[in-house]
Enzyme design. Structure first.
Site, short mmCIF file in Angstrom:
data_model
loop_
_atom_site.label_atom_id
_atom_site.label_comp_id
_atom_site.label_asym_id
_atom_site.label_seq_id
_atom_site.Cartn_x
_atom_site.Cartn_y
_atom_site.Cartn_z
N SER A 129 0.85 -1.20 0.00
CA SER A 129 0.00 0.00 0.00
C SER A 129 0.88 1.24 0.00
O SER A 129 1.99 1.24 0.55
CB SER A 129 -0.89 0.02 1.25
OG SER A 129 -1.53 1.26 1.37
N TYR A 142 -1.79 -0.35 10.22
CA TYR A 142 -1.90 -0.82 8.82
C TYR A 142 -0.61 -0.45 8.06
O TYR A 142 -0.02 -1.27 7.37
CB TYR A 142 -3.13 -0.17 8.19
CG TYR A 142 -3.32 -0.46 6.72
CD1 TYR A 142 -3.88 -1.66 6.29
CD2 TYR A 142 -2.96 0.47 5.74
CE1 TYR A 142 -4.08 -1.92 4.94
CE2 TYR A 142 -3.15 0.22 4.40
CZ TYR A 142 -3.72 -0.97 4.00
OH TYR A 142 -3.90 -1.23 2.66
N1 LIG Z 1 -8.62 -0.32 -1.66
C1 LIG Z 1 -7.58 0.46 -1.42
O1 LIG Z 1 -7.69 1.70 -1.46
C2 LIG Z 1 -6.24 -0.15 -1.14
C3 LIG Z 1 -5.14 0.70 -1.13
C4 LIG Z 1 -3.91 0.18 -0.89
C5 LIG Z 1 -3.74 -1.18 -0.68
N2 LIG Z 1 -4.82 -2.00 -0.69
C6 LIG Z 1 -4.57 -3.43 -0.45
O2 LIG Z 1 -5.12 -4.19 -1.50
C7 LIG Z 1 -5.45 -5.50 -1.03
C8 LIG Z 1 -6.85 -5.86 -1.44
O3 LIG Z 1 -7.73 -4.95 -0.81
P1 LIG Z 1 -9.14 -4.51 -1.42
O4 LIG Z 1 -9.12 -3.06 -1.51
O5 LIG Z 1 -9.48 -5.34 -2.59
O6 LIG Z 1 -10.02 -4.87 -0.16
P2 LIG Z 1 -11.35 -5.75 -0.03
O7 LIG Z 1 -12.29 -5.38 -1.10
O8 LIG Z 1 -11.81 -5.61 1.39
O9 LIG Z 1 -10.82 -7.20 -0.28
C9 LIG Z 1 -10.06 -7.85 0.69
C10 LIG Z 1 -10.35 -9.30 0.56
O10 LIG Z 1 -9.60 -10.00 1.56
C11 LIG Z 1 -10.44 -10.97 2.12
N3 LIG Z 1 -10.04 -11.30 3.47
C12 LIG Z 1 -9.89 -10.46 4.51
N4 LIG Z 1 -9.48 -11.15 5.59
C13 LIG Z 1 -9.39 -12.45 5.20
C14 LIG Z 1 -9.02 -13.64 5.85
N5 LIG Z 1 -8.67 -13.66 7.13
N6 LIG Z 1 -9.03 -14.77 5.15
C15 LIG Z 1 -9.39 -14.79 3.86
N7 LIG Z 1 -9.74 -13.70 3.18
C16 LIG Z 1 -9.76 -12.55 3.85
C17 LIG Z 1 -11.80 -10.35 2.13
O11 LIG Z 1 -12.74 -11.36 2.17
P3 LIG Z 1 -14.12 -11.19 2.94
O12 LIG Z 1 -15.05 -10.73 1.86
O13 LIG Z 1 -14.38 -12.56 3.44
O14 LIG Z 1 -13.94 -10.18 4.02
C18 LIG Z 1 -11.83 -9.60 0.81
O15 LIG Z 1 -12.28 -10.42 -0.24
C19 LIG Z 1 -5.23 -5.46 0.48
O16 LIG Z 1 -3.99 -6.04 0.80
C20 LIG Z 1 -5.23 -3.99 0.80
O17 LIG Z 1 -4.48 -3.70 1.95
C21 LIG Z 1 -6.08 -1.52 -0.92
#
Ligand SMILES: NC(=O)c1ccc[n+]([C@@H]2O[C@H](COP(=O)([O-])OP(=O)(O)OC[C@H]3O[C@@H](n4cnc5c(N)ncnc54)[C@H](OP(=O)(O)O)[C@@H]3O)[C@@H](O)[C@H]2O)c1
Length: 348
Positions: A129, A142
């Protein structure tokens, strides 16, 4: 709105990869897999809670069986965020974030290592991130997990290059996913998010497919000489210094005449008035007579009261050296006005 994991699975499957993914929710997983089958993609999945060590081990056993002990690509995408002031994080918050964001990715990489090595051409991509690169509000734990991921990327890259395993990280900026939506449900967080977006040189949130395309690139043979890198995919967010800090309306409004007093609100005109102020002070202080005014001026700066300044200005005009003092005060007043105006903008 889709998550980044969904976009990454689609991107890799479109390139013809056979993909195994995981989710905590069996029904959701089944629905997605059916959707991908209909598109002709080769995608399978397991139910797995990545916070649980035994679940990770079971997942990698399944992967090993399915792919005959060989694996080309591991994408460590899982991640979650808790948004709080640093003084409010509990021990439970701390361990939930470190286990999900850091420990699970580290452990999965350890488990995948023999499979990646066996393929003769392995690649790990961590999803980090921008928060692991620069300081952002309300996310110190985080950020620490993502900063650690960036360092793990570099260490594993050096350690496992001999095994033909490349290790890189993609650090997204603000991206439109369910995670972003969850964070900004709170009004105050939404306000902070909007202000952060106004500081991105490309002034919008990214889309999941703008992240997944870079992930796919790093897995392809065309990236064969790239390892140990952290790619910020963030519209320029992490390289922005002082320039892009104003609300979008100001960034895109037409350039105003340089004589306009409103120009004091823009960074360039602020630094202009500051430069003028500095030059004038140096010129004046080189003049022996004006050393006399050094002390009252300092007193005014310390009290930083506009009323004091005006009173001092009025009395100074009555004195014999009025013209020089007037210039000095005018420049000082402009600099203070510029500073006040500009600091109001950056604290919006
Ligand atoms: N969105 C942003 O602005 C942003 C920015 C920088 C970095 N990121 C990074 O990008 C990555 C993906 O994030 P995203 O934005 O796509 O978030 P998201 O939509 O919340 O997706 C995260 C996924 O991880 C799954 N998850 C969470 N805890 C879990 C666990 N213990 N076991 C299995 N699955 C689990 C969630 O499943 P559930 O549906 O079951 O909860 C969800 O499908 C992350 O590493 C995040 O830190 C995101």
């Amino acid at each position: 709105m889709v998550s980044q994991g969904y976009a990454i699975v689609e991107e890799l499957a479109e390139f013809g990869a056979t993909v195994h993914t995981c989710s905590r929710n069996q029904t959701e997983l089944n629905d997605r897999i059916k959707e991908w089958e209909n598109k002709g993609f080769k995608v399978s999945g397991s139910v797995c809670d990545l916070q649980v060590r035994a679940d990770r081990e079971k997942l990698m056993e399944t992967v090993s069986l399915m792919f005959d002990g060989k694996l080309n690509v591991l994408v460590n995408n899982v991640g979650t965020a808790i948004i709080k002031e640093s003084t409010e994080f509990t021990a439970e918050d701390f361990s939930a974030l470190t286990i999900t964001n850091l420990e699970s990715a580290y452990h999965l990489s350890q488990l995948a290592y023999p499979l990646l090595k066996a393929s003769g051409n392995g690649s790990i991509v961590f999803i980090s991130s921008a928060a692991g690169v620069i300081a952002l509000p309300l996310c110190s734990v985080y950020a620490a997990t993502k900063g650690a991921i960036n360092q793990v990327t570099k260490n594993l890259a050096c350690e496992w290059a001999k095994d033909d395993i490349r290790v890189n990280a993609v650090a997204p900026g603000i991206t439109r996913t369910p995670l972003k939506r969850a964070i900004t449900e709170d009004f105050k967080n939404n306000e902070i998010m909007n202000h952060l977006i106004s500081r991105i040189p490309i002034p919008r949130a990214g889309q999941p497919n703008e992240i997944s395309s870079v992930v796919a690139f790093l897995c392809l043979p065309t990236a064969s000489y790239i390892t140990g890198q952290v790619y910020c995919v963030d519209g320029g967010f992490t390289v922005n210094g002082f320039l892009f800090g104003l609300p979008i309306r100001d960034l895109h409004s037409p350039v105003q005449s340089s004589s306009s007093i409103r120009d004091l609100g823009s960074p360039s005109s602020f630094s202009f008035s500051l430069q003028v102020f500095t030059l004038q002070v140096f010129n004046l202080f080189n003049h022996r007579d004006l050393l006399l005014f050094n002390q009252p001026l300092q007193a005014l700066v310390q009290s930083s009261s506009i009323r004091d300044l005006l009173q001092f200005s009025a009395s100074a005009f009555k004195s014999s050296t009025s013209s020089i003092i007037a210039r000095l005060l005018l420049c000082f007043f402009l600099a203070v006005a510029g500073l006040l105006h500009y600091s109001r903008d950056i604290t919006l």
